[in-house]
Design an enzyme around this catalytic site. Structure first.
Site, short mmCIF file in Angstrom:
data_model
loop_
_atom_site.label_atom_id
_atom_site.label_comp_id
_atom_site.label_asym_id
_atom_site.label_seq_id
_atom_site.Cartn_x
_atom_site.Cartn_y
_atom_site.Cartn_z
N HIS A 1 9.19 -24.03 20.08
CA HIS A 1 8.95 -23.44 19.87
C HIS A 1 8.59 -21.62 20.20
O HIS A 1 8.40 -20.63 19.26
CB HIS A 1 7.41 -23.99 19.83
N CYS B 1 9.68 -24.87 25.72
CA CYS B 1 9.58 -25.56 24.25
C CYS B 1 10.57 -24.69 23.31
O CYS B 1 10.53 -23.35 23.56
CB CYS B 1 7.69 -25.67 24.51
N GLU C 1 2.45 -22.17 14.64
CA GLU C 1 2.71 -23.23 13.23
C GLU C 1 2.16 -22.85 12.39
O GLU C 1 2.65 -22.69 11.32
CB GLU C 1 2.55 -24.25 13.63
N ASP D 1 14.88 -33.63 16.97
CA ASP D 1 13.71 -33.60 17.37
C ASP D 1 12.61 -33.85 17.36
O ASP D 1 12.94 -34.97 16.31
CB ASP D 1 13.32 -31.74 17.23
N SER D 2 11.52 -34.22 17.71
CA SER D 2 10.06 -35.00 18.00
C SER D 2 9.70 -34.09 16.74
O SER D 2 8.85 -34.91 15.41
CB SER D 2 9.24 -34.68 18.61
N CYS E 1 14.71 -31.35 22.42
CA CYS E 1 13.15 -31.25 22.21
C CYS E 1 13.13 -32.52 23.35
O CYS E 1 13.75 -32.84 24.48
CB CYS E 1 12.47 -33.01 21.15
#
Length: 293
Positions: free
Chosen positions: A207, A205, A167, A26-27, A90
């Site tokens: 996340h 995504c 995050e 993943d980035s 990703c």
């Protein structure tokens, strides 16, 4: 050769060709949600996870640059860590660099977009699908193309506030709920204006799985939420089983004993601090690697 010998030989052949090491790239570290789903299904495998944190966000880079970064990361996992199978956790790299990654390494490569679209096709009765993702993934139109190839109509919407909220740890916060409501209301309005009747929502995504409970409460009961991280993990298991026989099967080994090594190109402390939220277990000592500029 008797039947028992035949069976033993076949089992040994499958074990010899099974991907004992799976690389996940993943980035950043959102792809740890994909790794979590993989561990649940393939607990006997060894995993090497790389977050290219020094060069994120990929979304602001050109396709040529993203392809170079992703290929370098893939080569690290294959050459340095012995990965025999790669999962590109990703969405941006899956959308813009999958072909470049496949050309760069001599092992099977799986992205997250195709499995997400497959899961949407299996779930949708109306053929109308909603997708929420980052700006870069939406701009690539990768989900729309994948859905269209499967006979689905899709509307994609960028939700740029969701990643920083995750995050920040605000995965069950009133502000996050309000932001989700705003995005989904706008998406519903666009679908209604197009005469669509969506019954499926794809989380585009890595996340977003951390927000799944809030998102599921925000959508109508008749809308199925597709977690592309889970879809990618299921597809990886299918590919492993098809190409090399069983790798052990979920539930045969305790997942807390699964061997995992995590690498990052920068921000190791942040990775270690936040990674457990995504992985639902300590990530351990994250190793710093330099892949160049």
């Amino acid at each position: 050769m008797n039947a028992l010998t035949d069976t033993t030989a076949a089992t040994a052949a499958n074990a010899a060709h099974a991907p004992s090491t799976i690389g996940v790239f993943d980035s950043g570290f959102g792809g740890l949600t994909v790794l979590r789903s993989l561990i649940e299904r393939l607990p006997d495998a060894r995993f090497a996870f790389l977050g290219d944190t020094a060069r994120l966000p990929y979304g602001s880079k050109s396709q040529r640059t993203i392809s170079r970064y992703a290929a370098e990361s893939a080569q690290f996992l294959v050459r340095e860590q012995g990965a025999e199978f790669l999962v590109i956790a990703c969405n941006t790299a899956s959308a813009l660099a999958l072909d470049a990654i496949k050309e760069a390494v001599p092992v099977p490569v799986l992205g997250v977009i195709e499995p997400g679209a497959d899961a949407a096709r299996a779930a949708s009765q109306s053929g109308d699908v909603l997708v929420i993702a980052t700006e870069a993934t939406v701009h690539s139109r990768a989900y729309s193309a994948a859905c269209q190839a499967r006979g689905l109509r899709a509307i994609e919407k960028a939700c740029p506030l969701l990643v920083p909220l995750v995050e920040e740890g605000w995965t069950d916060h009133p502000v996050t709920k309000q932001v989700i409501d705003v995005y989904l209301n706008e998406l519903r309005a666009e679908a209604a204006a197009r005469g669509m009747k969506p019954d499926t929502l794809v989380l585009g995504c890595t996340h977003y799985p951390l927000l799944r409970p809030l998102i599921e409460r925000a959508v109508q009961p008749e809308i199925t939420v597709i977690d592309s991280a889970e879809s990618a993990a299921r597809a990886a298991v299918d590919l492993c089983d098809t190409s090399a026989g069983s790798t052990g099967g979920a539930g045969e080994t305790r997942t807390d004993e699964t061997e995992i090594r995590c690498f990052a190109t920068d921000s190791v402390e942040k990775f270690e601090r936040l990674g457990s939220r995504f992985l639902h277990r300590p990530v351990g000592k994250v190793e710093l690697v330099d892949l160049g500029g």
